[in-house]
Design an enzyme around this catalytic site. Sequence first.
Site, PDB file in Angstrom:
ATOM      1  N   GLU D  47     -53.956 -31.756  12.687  1.00  0.00           N
ATOM      2  CA  GLU D  47     -52.990 -30.803  12.257  1.00  0.00           C
ATOM      3  C   GLU D  47     -53.095 -29.743  13.301  1.00  0.00           C
ATOM      4  O   GLU D  47     -54.313 -29.292  13.979  1.00  0.00           O
ATOM      5  CB  GLU D  47     -53.376 -29.900  11.012  1.00  0.00           C
ATOM      6  CG  GLU D  47     -53.203 -30.762   9.665  1.00  0.00           C
ATOM      7  CD  GLU D  47     -53.925 -30.135   8.554  1.00  0.00           C
ATOM      8  OE1 GLU D  47     -53.849 -30.678   7.491  1.00  0.00           O
ATOM      9  OE2 GLU D  47     -53.955 -28.911   8.807  1.00  0.00           O
ATOM     10  N   ASP D  58     -53.329 -17.621   5.419  1.00  0.00           N
ATOM     11  CA  ASP D  58     -54.666 -17.719   6.262  1.00  0.00           C
ATOM     12  C   ASP D  58     -55.437 -16.635   5.803  1.00  0.00           C
ATOM     13  O   ASP D  58     -55.487 -15.602   5.979  1.00  0.00           O
ATOM     14  CB  ASP D  58     -54.125 -17.809   7.653  1.00  0.00           C
ATOM     15  CG  ASP D  58     -53.651 -19.437   7.954  1.00  0.00           C
ATOM     16  OD1 ASP D  58     -53.889 -20.311   7.653  1.00  0.00           O
ATOM     17  OD2 ASP D  58     -52.431 -19.352   8.783  1.00  0.00           O
TER      18      ASP D  58
END
Lengths: 378, 378, 259, 259
Positions: D47, D58
């Site tokens: 990724e 995040d």
Amino acid sequence: GRFGEYGGRFVPESLVPACAEVEQAFTDAWADPLFRAELRHVLAIYVGRPTPVTPAARLSAELGVNLLLKREDLAHTGSHKINNVLGQALLARRMGKRRLIAETGAGQHGVATATAGALLGMPTTVLMGERDIERQQLNVFRMTMLGAEVIPVTSGTRTLKDACSEALRHWVTSVEDSYYCLGSAMGPHPYPWMVREFQRVIGDEARTQCAADLATGTPDFVVACVGGGSNAAGTFAGFVDTPALLVGVEAAGGAAISAGSPGVLHGFRSKVLQDEHGQIAEAHSIAAGLDYPGVGPEHAYLADLGRASYVCVDDAEVLAATHRLARTEGILCALESAHAVAWVIRAAGDGTIPPDATVLLTLSGRGDKDMATLMELS
Amino acid sequence: GRFGEYGGRFVPESLVPACAEVEQAFTDAWADPLFRAELRHVLAIYVGRPTPVTPAARLSAELGVNLLLKREDLAHTGSHKINNVLGQALLARRMGKRRLIAETGAGQHGVATATAGALLGMPTTVLMGERDIERQQLNVFRMTMLGAEVIPVTSGTRTLKDACSEALRHWVTSVEDSYYCLGSAMGPHPYPWMVREFQRVIGDEARTQCAADLATGTPDFVVACVGGGSNAAGTFAGFVDTPALLVGVEAAGGAAISAGSPGVLHGFRSKVLQDEHGQIAEAHSIAAGLDYPGVGPEHAYLADLGRASYVCVDDAEVLAATHRLARTEGILCALESAHAVAWVIRAAGDGTIPPDATVLLTLSGRGDKDMATLMELS
Amino acid sequence: MNALETRTRAARDAGRKLLLPYVTGGVTDDWGDLLRAAVDAGADAIEIGFPFSDPTLDGPVIQQSSDQALRRGATTRRILDEIARVAPPVPVIAFSYANLVLRPGADAYCAALADAGVGGLIVPDLPVDEMAPVAAAAQAHALDLALLAAPSTPLRRCADIARRSRGFVYAVSLMGTTGARSRPHESARELVRCLREETDLPVVLGFGIAAPGQAAEAAGYADGIAVGSALMRRLLDGATTAQLGAFLAQLRAALEPAG
Amino acid sequence: MNALETRTRAARDAGRKLLLPYVTGGVTDDWGDLLRAAVDAGADAIEIGFPFSDPTLDGPVIQQSSDQALRRGATTRRILDEIARVAPPVPVIAFSYANLVLRPGADAYCAALADAGVGGLIVPDLPVDEMAPVAAAAQAHALDLALLAAPSTPLRRCADIARRSRGFVYAVSLMGTTGARSRPHESARELVRCLREETDLPVVLGFGIAAPGQAAEAAGYADGIAVGSALMRRLLDGATTAQLGAFLAQLRAALEPAG
């Protein structure tokens, strides 16, 4: 949840069910006469609603128009923010939530949420950028006095937009017992819709007051400042089915509609200030409450439709308008609200507002919070 | 002009005709339904009256009494001061006066008068002690923004009592075209009477609200803080002909009734803090608005009659009460008003207020002005 | 008729213009000496200011001299003791404030004044409407309670003041506080004229008389002058007792008819 | 079936647990080297995080690595150029944000990704309800748009997500943001079980897997793991590419069945 191509629910999957739960709960509550009666009661006996509409007699005479001020500056905690916050806090209680979460920039929404938390006995956590905490120590202290916990946000620009992100993150980790009390007519569905409904009391009252108490009928212009846009959304809601021209006034340095482009931020699609790569820009305005790179999705939609016009004014015009309203009407308004005043002054001068037109302007808040800023600039 | 042995008009001969002119004008105006309608209209559309009565649900539950708050903190400019100031400013205009003069301590009455001056387009001069100017720069700036001229008073202690003296002196030199807008229910006749009448809107509204909106009937106790005593005078006026027990709460360091003796100061006879020689003492209170060595003559009279009780609370109790009200009700009240809250907390605790008694408390103003003080002490 | 009024009438009847200097009691260590100097310079009576913490009527100079006296520990008792010690050979008039009179009680206060040899009393924040208890006490102790009239005083009220004043009538020359300013308004002349129609008491003009020229002008229509701030200003600026005496002598000279 | 999904299914069918490391594009000068090291350590796909100014999903570590990459001038174009240059021999999955996709337009964005050799796409703030335009563009450019499911996702919605995901389903192990925390909740196991009932796509567990022990536990019920914050934390703390490779190798080892 959709306003044309705007709105939506662009949140992590973890939060989708929480948003759906809020949507369902609000839909139920808003259809429940008992909930609406409870909210109306609290707004009356605690917030001091209805707020009056004040004819600005001396400024009107100077400008040659008939200017009416909807006085949200008189609401408890000093701005329209409390209308929404109490609605959401009552909803949270109805949903069985125990805690409130809120983001805040300059601290106004944080103070309002802390107030609702104190009133209903719900522990409140406010996420606030570290830079804003330094700049707004008095509001931080207010929240603390009201029993809220203020958590500094140290990521990104350490200001409002990072606090918004952090509030969503915080909600993810505590979604079981916590309710996210969002401060403006933005965010994922159902927030833009729900916040507008909680703020429509401004427009509904003003419409009745213009017609009945003041016998001025429907105003020719309805003007409000736009950051996230909740006071404008609530004001416009009361006049959207009238011939009134709706005008939203943005800060020149935070003009998401006038200078932005479609984008996704903080859970919704709207106009945002961004670069060619899709990175969000920082907004800059003398008014902390307009210092946001996005705007509520309904405003982007109304702009595209042409139902409302969006204009912007710069900091210098805002300062001049603040002083002028103080000297002519004895009202020290918030710098946010002064954007609307500044535009009316300009538009009455250049004929955009024709002589003797009636202008309803929502004065979204009082200026006490801005006195230190104004002193520095004087 | 007399309240038993108190009141009167102890002013230089130069001012006697001016006081008589005010008396005559007020007597006429107060009997004129048009004047009263005009004042009522301004209070409604500009000040935001009626202010609500808010049941303090959570604090009531903690104290075991039924506490109701009359919300003068929601009035324009943040306290009850504006009720009186607008009444006097309209009177001044009716008398053909062109300018307003006012004294101020912490600046609240100065800001209110500057507000009325701006609203009515009357140039306003505010006398303020040099020490107070240093301590209250934000309020000085507010007055300046509202177009008022602030004149520093350099004599004596350079605080409120010297500003009062200086305002009288200033009035002497400009009595032809100037109106002296006095800030509390004190001063030479007709001021104590007139200010009480202009403030009785607090008590009259509260009485109706208790009876009608809240269905609580007449409160068992009616409580208000007392400095000069205008908010208490206005509140008591609405309940003086009921069985309610009236309680005025003084600051321990400015308790003219509890700790003073009859004397003449600033044009009237009342209880004052003074030494054996008749020199006036300095008062000391955390609340600038209660930092005055005298008290309105009607309060001295009500105390002698036994119709009202006067008690005092100290700064520590006041701080605790301020924090407690914030955390339980989401209301940041003025330190002045917190005196009344502090007494209710004490009296509910020691049984002076019996369980389940209904207590109407006038929250005279909001606490924004006190945030810096509270921050320093936290 | 009490001693003060006897004296003021006699002077007036003899064609002598009255000079009433004002001295704040306790303002310096040797303020008693200034009383003697004033007499030597030709004062007909002396006003002694009793300093009050909140002197509403007074301008900056008397405020300052009052503050200074209070800081030096001046009290009614100490000032009276000094007056009694000096025992000036002209009448002494106490210039006080209502609260100083009422705190001990009007009767006790007047008794103490009379005991110290004081002959008159002025209470500037005690207008005619509020004077009754103090007037009775003053009368009982043979003190003349002199009243003030101002340019703003209506005619009918002037009559009342003139009728009830004792010793003399104090005509306030202008709308303002004590203190030297530009020349008195035309209104002063008018005020004196009105008072004369109502009373045969001597009319003394005060407030704002600072220089021999003004004194001479006042002498043209009033029976005398009171001079306070001009004297105290010089004292606070450090003038010696001799210099102050010389200043008063100048004023005295200016009051005499020319030639 | 696109290349990514072919690869993930093949591995799963072969009994090999998937290891999907995450690297923020542009975080260092030599981040391209890390891709190779990851492959050497046994990554099945990689990724690549496309840094966004406002990364709502995040946690602090990825926020920091994103900030660092943006300060170093990372853009979609530059990151894609580096991916094309390195051309790792395993599928590359773009981990993006909705605004980065929609700003150039979903089709242009997906075309650019495909051109650079990217095989999959994750957009964490694009839930299944909002995915349609992006899903169509991805399909048109042979990109697998992998969807996330969370412990809070209701059953019926799990089915929808499972049905519409491509490449694999990303099971979010806990209610929170990206970042190493204590061991995943029991809810992770339950979530994977639900997803399995709805799809035969491989299910990869992510969020909060920081240590070999957690990896081993996850391997007990999921088809593989994604690891991002644990890797980026080490990188930000100054670990060399070799050290990061060794860490991934540890995780790889932990994923293999014991014995």
